[in-house]
Write a protein that holds these residues in place. Structure first.
Motif, PDB file in Angstrom:
ATOM      1  N   THR A   1       0.856  -1.189   0.000  1.00  0.00           N
ATOM      2  CA  THR A   1       0.000   0.000   0.000  1.00  0.00           C
ATOM      3  C   THR A   1       0.887   1.232   0.000  1.00  0.00           C
ATOM      4  OG1 THR A   1      -0.134   0.166   2.423  1.00  0.00           O
ATOM      5  CG2 THR A   1      -1.764  -1.225   1.331  1.00  0.00           C
ATOM      6  N   HIS A   2       0.458   2.255  -0.718  1.00  0.00           N
ATOM      7  CA  HIS A   2       1.179   3.530  -0.669  1.00  0.00           C
ATOM      8  C   HIS A   2       0.231   4.672  -0.992  1.00  0.00           C
ATOM      9  CE1 HIS A   2       4.747   5.978  -0.316  1.00  0.00           C
ATOM     10  NE2 HIS A   2       4.247   6.717  -1.301  1.00  0.00           N
ATOM     11  N   ASP A   3       0.341   5.728  -0.190  1.00  0.00           N
ATOM     12  CA  ASP A   3      -0.453   6.936  -0.355  1.00  0.00           C
ATOM     13  C   ASP A   3       0.417   7.984  -1.039  1.00  0.00           C
ATOM     14  OD1 ASP A   3      -1.802   9.381  -0.039  1.00  0.00           O
ATOM     15  OD2 ASP A   3      -2.748   8.723   1.822  1.00  0.00           O
ATOM     16  N   PHE A   4       0.126   8.283  -2.305  1.00  0.00           N
ATOM     17  CA  PHE A   4       0.916   9.253  -3.065  1.00  0.00           C
ATOM     18  C   PHE A   4       0.455  10.686  -2.813  1.00  0.00           C
ATOM     19  CE2 PHE A   4       1.767   5.326  -5.209  1.00  0.00           C
ATOM     20  CZ  PHE A   4       3.091   5.437  -5.605  1.00  0.00           C
ATOM     21  N   VAL A   5      -0.658  10.848  -2.106  1.00  0.00           N
ATOM     22  CA  VAL A   5      -1.110  12.187  -1.729  1.00  0.00           C
ATOM     23  C   VAL A   5      -0.375  12.661  -0.477  1.00  0.00           C
ATOM     24  CG1 VAL A   5      -3.096  13.600  -1.077  1.00  0.00           C
ATOM     25  CG2 VAL A   5      -3.368  11.774  -2.776  1.00  0.00           C
ATOM     26  N   ASP A   6      -0.349  11.792   0.539  1.00  0.00           N
ATOM     27  CA  ASP A   6       0.290  12.157   1.804  1.00  0.00           C
ATOM     28  C   ASP A   6       1.690  11.573   1.950  1.00  0.00           C
ATOM     29  OD1 ASP A   6      -1.961  13.555   2.561  1.00  0.00           O
ATOM     30  OD2 ASP A   6      -2.868  11.845   3.582  1.00  0.00           O
ATOM     31  N   ASN A   7       2.145  10.817   0.971  1.00  0.00           N
ATOM     32  CA  ASN A   7       3.491  10.234   0.979  1.00  0.00           C
ATOM     33  C   ASN A   7       3.743   9.354   2.201  1.00  0.00           C
ATOM     34  OD1 ASN A   7       4.354  11.341  -1.495  1.00  0.00           O
ATOM     35  ND2 ASN A   7       4.808  13.298  -0.509  1.00  0.00           N
ATOM     36  N   ASP A   8       2.830   8.390   2.418  1.00  0.00           N
ATOM     37  CA  ASP A   8       3.028   7.386   3.449  1.00  0.00           C
ATOM     38  C   ASP A   8       2.366   6.099   2.996  1.00  0.00           C
ATOM     39  OD1 ASP A   8       0.252   7.580   4.049  1.00  0.00           O
ATOM     40  OD2 ASP A   8       0.613   9.139   5.529  1.00  0.00           O
ATOM     41  N   THR A   9       2.248   5.130   3.880  1.00  0.00           N
ATOM     42  CA  THR A   9       1.699   3.823   3.490  1.00  0.00           C
ATOM     43  C   THR A   9       0.255   3.635   3.923  1.00  0.00           C
ATOM     44  OG1 THR A   9       2.519   2.787   5.527  1.00  0.00           O
ATOM     45  CG2 THR A   9       3.977   2.754   3.593  1.00  0.00           C
ATOM     46  N   ASN A  10      -0.330   4.625   4.578  1.00  0.00           N
ATOM     47  CA  ASN A  10      -1.692   4.473   5.094  1.00  0.00           C
ATOM     48  C   ASN A  10      -2.716   4.923   4.053  1.00  0.00           C
ATOM     49  OD1 ASN A  10      -3.983   4.163   6.616  1.00  0.00           O
ATOM     50  ND2 ASN A  10      -3.611   5.958   7.917  1.00  0.00           N
ATOM     51  N   VAL A  11      -3.269   3.973   3.336  1.00  0.00           N
ATOM     52  CA  VAL A  11      -4.291   4.287   2.331  1.00  0.00           C
ATOM     53  C   VAL A  11      -5.697   4.097   2.884  1.00  0.00           C
ATOM     54  CG1 VAL A  11      -2.757   3.634   0.441  1.00  0.00           C
ATOM     55  CG2 VAL A  11      -4.334   1.923   1.397  1.00  0.00           C
ATOM     56  N   PHE A  12      -5.795   3.686   4.146  1.00  0.00           N
ATOM     57  CA  PHE A  12      -7.083   3.329   4.735  1.00  0.00           C
ATOM     58  C   PHE A  12      -7.698   4.528   5.451  1.00  0.00           C
ATOM     59  CE2 PHE A  12      -4.149  -0.342   4.941  1.00  0.00           C
ATOM     60  CZ  PHE A  12      -4.703  -1.063   3.897  1.00  0.00           C
ATOM     61  N   GLN A  13      -7.844   5.625   4.704  1.00  0.00           N
ATOM     62  CA  GLN A  13      -8.351   6.866   5.269  1.00  0.00           C
ATOM     63  C   GLN A  13      -8.879   7.737   4.135  1.00  0.00           C
ATOM     64  OE1 GLN A  13      -5.287   9.519   6.694  1.00  0.00           O
ATOM     65  NE2 GLN A  13      -3.761   8.708   5.290  1.00  0.00           N
ATOM     66  N   VAL A  14      -9.561   8.804   4.517  1.00  0.00           N
ATOM     67  CA  VAL A  14     -10.004   9.855   3.601  1.00  0.00           C
ATOM     68  C   VAL A  14     -10.792   9.275   2.429  1.00  0.00           C
ATOM     69  CG1 VAL A  14      -9.337  11.999   2.457  1.00  0.00           C
ATOM     70  CG2 VAL A  14      -7.813  10.996   4.166  1.00  0.00           C
ATOM     71  N   GLY A  15     -11.909   8.643   2.746  1.00  0.00           N
ATOM     72  CA  GLY A  15     -12.786   8.151   1.702  1.00  0.00           C
ATOM     73  C   GLY A  15     -12.661   6.656   1.476  1.00  0.00           C
ATOM     74  N   SER A  16     -13.717   6.078   0.910  1.00  0.00           N
ATOM     75  CA  SER A  16     -13.777   4.626   0.736  1.00  0.00           C
ATOM     76  C   SER A  16     -14.056   4.208  -0.703  1.00  0.00           C
ATOM     77  CB  SER A  16     -14.844   4.038   1.664  1.00  0.00           C
ATOM     78  OG  SER A  16     -16.124   4.592   1.367  1.00  0.00           O
ATOM     79  N   HIS A  17     -13.973   5.134  -1.641  1.00  0.00           N
ATOM     80  CA  HIS A  17     -14.247   4.788  -3.029  1.00  0.00           C
ATOM     81  C   HIS A  17     -13.357   3.656  -3.511  1.00  0.00           C
ATOM     82  CE1 HIS A  17     -14.039   5.256  -7.476  1.00  0.00           C
ATOM     83  NE2 HIS A  17     -15.320   5.548  -7.355  1.00  0.00           N
ATOM     84  N   GLY A  18     -12.064   3.742  -3.199  1.00  0.00           N
ATOM     85  CA  GLY A  18     -11.134   2.704  -3.617  1.00  0.00           C
ATOM     86  C   GLY A  18     -11.466   1.353  -3.018  1.00  0.00           C
ATOM     87  N   MET A  19     -11.942   1.353  -1.768  1.00  0.00           N
ATOM     88  CA  MET A  19     -12.333   0.103  -1.124  1.00  0.00           C
ATOM     89  C   MET A  19     -13.494  -0.547  -1.860  1.00  0.00           C
ATOM     90  SD  MET A  19     -14.891  -1.309   0.910  1.00  0.00           S
ATOM     91  CE  MET A  19     -15.705   0.157   1.582  1.00  0.00           C
ATOM     92  N   SER A  20     -14.492   0.236  -2.242  1.00  0.00           N
ATOM     93  CA  SER A  20     -15.640  -0.319  -2.963  1.00  0.00           C
ATOM     94  C   SER A  20     -15.214  -0.855  -4.321  1.00  0.00           C
ATOM     95  CB  SER A  20     -16.725   0.745  -3.119  1.00  0.00           C
ATOM     96  OG  SER A  20     -17.255   1.129  -1.863  1.00  0.00           O
ATOM     97  N   VAL A  21     -14.316  -0.144  -4.987  1.00  0.00           N
ATOM     98  CA  VAL A  21     -13.782  -0.614  -6.269  1.00  0.00           C
ATOM     99  C   VAL A  21     -13.050  -1.942  -6.073  1.00  0.00           C
ATOM    100  CG1 VAL A  21     -12.043  -0.118  -8.039  1.00  0.00           C
ATOM    101  CG2 VAL A  21     -13.648   1.663  -7.328  1.00  0.00           C
TER     102      VAL A  21
ATOM    103  N   LEU B   1      -2.323  -1.433  -3.528  1.00  0.00           N
ATOM    104  CA  LEU B   1      -3.295  -0.353  -3.347  1.00  0.00           C
ATOM    105  C   LEU B   1      -2.572   0.988  -3.298  1.00  0.00           C
ATOM    106  CD1 LEU B   1      -5.519  -2.022  -0.581  1.00  0.00           C
ATOM    107  CD2 LEU B   1      -5.556  -2.367  -3.077  1.00  0.00           C
ATOM    108  N   PHE B   2      -2.821   1.815  -4.306  1.00  0.00           N
ATOM    109  CA  PHE B   2      -2.159   3.107  -4.416  1.00  0.00           C
ATOM    110  C   PHE B   2      -3.211   4.220  -4.344  1.00  0.00           C
ATOM    111  CE2 PHE B   2       1.205   0.925  -7.271  1.00  0.00           C
ATOM    112  CZ  PHE B   2       1.902   0.500  -6.156  1.00  0.00           C
ATOM    113  N   ARG B   3      -3.098   5.060  -3.336  1.00  0.00           N
ATOM    114  CA  ARG B   3      -3.990   6.221  -3.239  1.00  0.00           C
ATOM    115  C   ARG B   3      -3.354   7.374  -3.999  1.00  0.00           C
ATOM    116  NH1 ARG B   3      -4.504  10.504   0.963  1.00  0.00           N
ATOM    117  NH2 ARG B   3      -6.527  11.515   0.579  1.00  0.00           N
ATOM    118  N   THR B   4      -3.968   7.758  -5.110  1.00  0.00           N
ATOM    119  CA  THR B   4      -3.437   8.833  -5.947  1.00  0.00           C
ATOM    120  C   THR B   4      -4.348  10.044  -5.972  1.00  0.00           C
ATOM    121  OG1 THR B   4      -4.464   7.801  -7.882  1.00  0.00           O
ATOM    122  CG2 THR B   4      -2.159   7.272  -7.464  1.00  0.00           C
ATOM    123  N   GLU B   5      -5.568   9.907  -5.432  1.00  0.00           N
ATOM    124  CA  GLU B   5      -6.544  10.993  -5.469  1.00  0.00           C
ATOM    125  C   GLU B   5      -6.992  11.345  -4.063  1.00  0.00           C
ATOM    126  OE1 GLU B   5      -7.133   8.170  -7.403  1.00  0.00           O
ATOM    127  OE2 GLU B   5      -6.282   9.048  -9.217  1.00  0.00           O
TER     128      GLU B   5
END
Length: 552
Positions: free
Chosen positions: A216-236, A259-263
């Motif tokens: 997992t990587h969060d490219f918005v906040d530059n960390d590994t926690n993608v399990f925050q700020v919305g659940s659209h990716g989870m539903s996908v 799992l890459f959070r880019t948005e």
């Protein structure tokens, strides 16, 4: 050909490669997604020497990424290598902060003052500067009600699909699952918004316990926690990964997931394109096989003016150029067509206009196009979208952790993506070499309106069982030509059936050629030389095959 042991593969990726990715793709950690940034496109040889080539260094690829290229006969290119360190040094010397680097674009995104940008523009090695586009998402609404009861399942099947039966059966995927092709060993990357709930909801328990949520990587906040700020990716993710027996089973319940959070789902639906580009390059480097992105973009602020229909040629927007680059590395790229079909815009979104990818429209349970599903063609006349899948009341996991329904091409795309992973598993199990564009074309030609594709649903609703049969894979694995056998402290390369003359190319895990030799026609075996680490054999004759040689 056997795949690397999963645990060894994950260990190698995490410990030997992620540090390099962090250092080469992200150097300015203090900036936020809202910062104004610019692309600086480089002529690197100006900073080095006229004879300089990036291919003198080491490719930014894991062994899995090199193997994917070898199996598709894709040569290593300059875009597989990091940017010139001398060029990066000179950019930093202006005072500009490098936020991302892109080996595909041969560019960096920088945070810079107007004065610093002017200095950069005067540098001989700078080809072009343009703002990083801020792209406006079109996110489908997730309907807050429970999914309807499914029809009873008949016969003996590998999975009890429950409420997702209709959307899996609609694309005739069940025969692949029954044949053992449920995505095992295939790496899928999701570029999306937040994955809140994917770490705790029951649909993903099996994937976590089996080690199939690889990274997992969060490219918005530059960390590994993608399990925050919305659940659209989870539903996908749930439309592919879910494995709730009798309740909800996705289209690729045995695949591996990145799992890459880019948005940023909560920031007025704005995303900056450099996040998406770098996430795609990560996927390539890490050996991902299939990419899904379910958030399309119809307008953006590029600092000059919003784009027009003429820009939907797959070559103008940076994000579409990156999607095409991803496909040309041998990854299958699946993109939501967009939900603008009933708006004044009506056309597909970026990067659904990209070449060599699959853009997916939405249909209902009767195979009828959803009114909101964006349409083509591209501005240069290509048919888009390519296919359609369930995007009206699709079964998903809601943010509450309950199974419900959602509508939008956001869900049609991953339903198709998971099915492509299953088909790719079948191909890789039966063929040592393959071509993803051939696979995409077979899927198109076996879809519901293949005889008369249009710009509303392309080639129609796919039939994955028919595609499997068209590729001659329904009978199971073919007899291989080659085998590796341990012989004392070495390995023997044996032919299991006679061949004509064969040239053998041997590569290390970075794609560097170690040796080349010829084998005479016949059945003879040869003892392989010892090299440190895992190596790859590319055997070229009347047929091509790739074999992995363990370290010995």
């Amino acid at each position: 050909m056997n795949l690397l042991d999963r645990e060894s593969y994950i260990h190698k990726m995490k410990n030997n490669f992620l540090f390099v990715l962090f250092m080469t793709s992200m150097t300015c950690w203090g900036q936020t997604a809202a910062s104004t940034r610019h692309w600086v496109f480089l002529h690197e040889a100006v900073f080095e020497s006229p004879s300089w080539s990036p291919q003198r260094g080491q490719a930014a690829l894991t062994p899995a990424a090199v193997e994917r290229r070898l199996r598709q006969n894709i040569p290593l290119r300059a875009t597989d290598y990091p940017l010139s360190s001398a060029a990066l040094t000179q950019v930093r010397a202006t005072g500009a902060e490098i936020y991302r680097t892109s080996r595909w674009l041969r560019a960096v995104s920088v945070v810079a003052t107007p004065a610093q940008l002017e200095v950069l523009r005067t540098m001989p090695g700078v080809a072009h500067i343009q703002p990083v586009a801020k792209l406006t998402q079109t996110v489908a609404e997730i309907h807050p009600h429970a999914a309807p009861s499914s029809h009873p399942e008949e016969g003996v099947q590998s999975y009890n699909y429950g409420q997702s039966l209709d959307q899996v059966n609609q694309i005739n995927l069940i025969p692949l699952h029954n044949a053992g092709y449920a995505g095992a060993g295939i790496n899928i990357a999701l570029m999306d918004a937040g994955f809140t709930g994917a770490d705790v909801h029951s649909a993903f328990t099996g994937a976590w316990s089996q080690g199939r949520i690889v990274l997992t990587h969060d490219f918005v906040d530059n960390d590994t926690n993608v399990f925050q700020v919305g659940s659209h990716g989870m539903s996908v993710l749930s439309t592919m990964c879910a494995d709730l027996d009798g309740t909800f089973v996705g289209t690729a319940p045995e695949a591996n997931y990145f799992l890459f959070r880019t948005e940023d789902e909560l920031s007025e639906t704005l995303v900056e394109e450099d996040n998406w580009v770098v996430a795609s390059e990560w996927a390539d480097s890490l050996g991902v096989d299939v990419i899904n992105t379910s958030l399309g973009y119809t307008t953006f602020d590029n600092g000059i003016g919003d784009h027009s229909y003429a820009d939907l040629d797959g070559k103008t927007t940076v994000i579409s150029r990156a999607a095409t680059a991803a496909a040309r590395t041998g990854m299958i790229v699946v993109v939501a067509a967009g939900n603008e079909g009933a708006s004044s815009w009506k056309y597909i979104s970026c990067p659904a206009d990209a070449d060599s990818i699959l853009s997916i429209g939405a249909v209902d349970g009767m195979d009828l196009r959803a009114g909101f599903s964006s349409q083509g063609p591209t501005s240069d006349g290509r048919i888009k979208p390519d296919l359609g899948a369930r995007g009206v009341s699709a079964t998903i996991m809601k943010s509450s952790g309950q199974v419900g329904t959602g509508s939008g091409t956001s869900f049609a795309s991953p339903i198709t993506c998971g099915a492509m992973a299953c088909l790719l598993q079948a191909v890789k199990a039966n063929q040592s070499t393959y071509d993803i564009q051939d696979i995409l074309n077979v899927v198109r030609q076996n879809a519901s309106q293949a005889s008369k594709p249009d710009t509303l649903l392309g080639w129609g609703v796919p039939n994955f069982s028919a595609a499997l049969s068209a590729m001659g894979l329904e009978e199971g694995q073919t007899v291989p030509t080659w085998a590796l056998h341990p012989s004392g402290s070495a390995y023997l390369l044996r032919r299991l059936r006679p061949t004509a003359s064969v040239t053998v190319y041997r590569y290390d895990g970075t794609g560097r050629l170690l040796e080349e030799f010829a084998l005479e026609p016949g059945l003879g075996a040869i003892e392989l030389r010892s090299f440190p680490g895992v190596t790859l054999l590319h055997l070229v004759g009347d047929e091509e095959e790739v074999l992995k040689v363990p370290a010995f």
